[in-house]
Design an enzyme around this catalytic site. Sequence first.
Site, mmCIF file in Angstrom:
data_model
loop_
_atom_site.group_PDB
_atom_site.id
_atom_site.type_symbol
_atom_site.label_atom_id
_atom_site.label_comp_id
_atom_site.label_asym_id
_atom_site.label_seq_id
_atom_site.Cartn_x
_atom_site.Cartn_y
_atom_site.Cartn_z
ATOM 1 N N GLU A 1 -15.298 -0.627 7.249
ATOM 2 C CA GLU A 1 -14.360 0.426 6.904
ATOM 3 C C GLU A 1 -14.002 0.360 5.416
ATOM 4 O O GLU A 1 -13.645 -0.686 4.891
ATOM 5 C CB GLU A 1 -13.101 0.223 7.769
ATOM 6 N N ASP B 1 -10.401 -4.225 9.141
ATOM 7 C CA ASP B 1 -9.264 -5.066 8.775
ATOM 8 C C ASP B 1 -8.521 -5.542 10.013
ATOM 9 O O ASP B 1 -8.482 -4.852 11.026
ATOM 10 C CB ASP B 1 -8.270 -4.262 7.907
ATOM 11 N N ASP C 1 -5.573 -5.384 10.859
ATOM 12 C CA ASP C 1 -4.241 -4.774 10.940
ATOM 13 C C ASP C 1 -4.287 -3.562 11.866
ATOM 14 O O ASP C 1 -5.307 -3.295 12.496
ATOM 15 C CB ASP C 1 -3.734 -4.385 9.541
ATOM 16 N N ASP D 1 -4.272 -0.306 11.325
ATOM 17 C CA ASP D 1 -5.266 0.711 10.981
ATOM 18 C C ASP D 1 -6.669 0.265 11.371
ATOM 19 O O ASP D 1 -7.465 1.044 11.895
ATOM 20 C CB ASP D 1 -5.238 0.998 9.474
#
Length: 641
Positions: free
Chosen positions: A432, A505, A507, A509
């Site tokens: 990403e 990631d 997290d 998102d």
Amino acid sequence: MAETKPSSRASYDASDIRVLEGLEAVRKRPAMYIGSTGPRGLHHLIWEVVDNAVDEAMAGYCTRIDITLLADGGVQVCDNGRGIPVDRHTKTRQPALTTVLTTLHAGGKFDSGAYTVSGGLHGVGLSVVNALSHRLEVEVVREGFHWRQVFAYGKPIGPLERGKPGRRTGTQVTFWADEEIFSETTEYDTDVVTSRLREMAFLGKGLQIRFGDQRGDEPVEQVFEYRGGLIDFVKYLNGSRDPIHPHIAHFEETSDTAELDVAMQWTSGYNETVLSFANSISTHEGGTHEEGFRKALTRAINDFARGRGLLKDKDDNLQGEDVREGLTAVISARVRHPQFEGQTKTKLGNTEIRSFVERALNAALPAWFERNPGEARRIVDKATTAAKARMAARQARDLTRRKSLLDGAGLPGKLADCSSRDPALSEMFIVEGDSAGGSAKQARNSQFQAILPIRGKIINVEKNRIDRVLSNVEIQSLITAIGTGIGDELDVTKARYHRVVILTDADVDGAHIRTLLLTFFYRHMKELIDAGYIYIAQPPLYSMKVGTKTQWAFNDAALARMRTELGTKKAVVQRFKGLGEMNADELWDTTMDPSTRQLLRVQLDDQLRAEEVFVTLMGNDVEARRHFIQHNANDVRFLDI
Ligand code: 0RA
């Protein structure tokens, strides 16, 4: 279920039980018998015991099963079936119960006429659970008495003992998984357990399954009992969807050697949810029962549409994918000698079942459409719209195909391909963001590792029809890079990589993008999941520097463990927010180097749970989504990876 008659075969006696091999083999190579020693294998112990009780129910002898997760880590499974036989075996001269618990494949019911499970890892027997438990207790009520025997690591620690008189027959198995074998975890996941139990209750109409969890401060109890069987199953699956017609179609058919039960209802959605089962085992790779179903469905809808003038002479027939758009269906077959095939042994292979299902539905479906013409019209309307979208999508696809031919190699421009041309050795990381993509390109071994950067959120396939999905450039490059095509045309042998790794990631998102990608693979490239080609990379959450030495932690628990191991030594801890914060060396060492990284392979053995998760996360029900995210923050375990 309740209608299934007991098999007419003469009553069982101990000599039926075949004695094969010892249990040492199971303790030596547990994964051979239960798939893995991770969380999946651990849960497999429960299914193994519950399957035996369900078999008893399917044979018509058991109406209630209680499963309890005990406070001390044990699992108790109690049924009101006939009870495991306790008479003495002529050859082994020990009670049948002892033989069943200490001998591989001594189920005793494998040769019976009932529709018992006997495929894949199912039906390997109670003895396997026994071998992998540090303690196991069996209590049986049979022949007018209570009986009890206790085992440790698969070996009896005392004889089978007769207790007080008892009238109501049944079996109770309580086991405590061996922590030495299940070193990763011995903690059961309530959601995994209850979703499978719910599924079993849907499939066993009228069977009562009670679940108890005594591990927390407050004991939890849940009862699964569905009088409507598969009709209730479809109702449940469509709970947060929007049906386009009121009645759930339901069909049952019996032959000499098989039984069929089907329920279905169309929704306004764009994907199909067809869950199939053979002898209560999820067949998520499909097979002959699904093939028969699909063929009969396509034919019946085309016949109805032509008969009513909804399709003109000049119009092409509606195709399978058109008539299944938005369809939610459950197909349950009972087969005398089921053959399980496919990558994960979850594909029904019995050829006679294809024609049985097709014949049954060739008669039943047109009759249902004739009885419910208003509903049938809505279904045909939906299929016609889907056909138009399909043709538009085909044009778009042909256009991109032609364009890429002109371009030369035909691979997406953003793809940094690897030099190896051997798919078995090649990997593609879907990364990403451009900056993380850049680090990954620096970090990789370009010999066998390709990098495909994708930008931002990819399109949500739960909310968009195939033509929109295919016009999305991120999706286009994904499909082209992988090389198999999608949907009905997918050819898994054309895969350019046998490892497609999602790297996002750590997290919220990142979790969202990962779910969007997984949903896409699940809906449009499921064969890649079945083939075991889809992986999730695990970048670390923390780095911990002690002197010149750096260690990595993938979650908070691991960080805490590292801290206690260090004792009083000084450590510098850094929390990574994104992949971009790692330099290329760090990314290679922690996430991409095959000798040190931890890749999770995506496995889909609980389709119902996957459906629940994707529909909740990607669908329209905002309240359900909020609830799910609050309870499963950052959790991808539903995929059993
Ligand atoms: C062997 C033979 C029979 C029943 C069972 C095993 C049996 C096993 C389990 C495991 C959990 N619950 C169970 N209930 C029954 C048939 C016995 C007969 O013919 O009476």
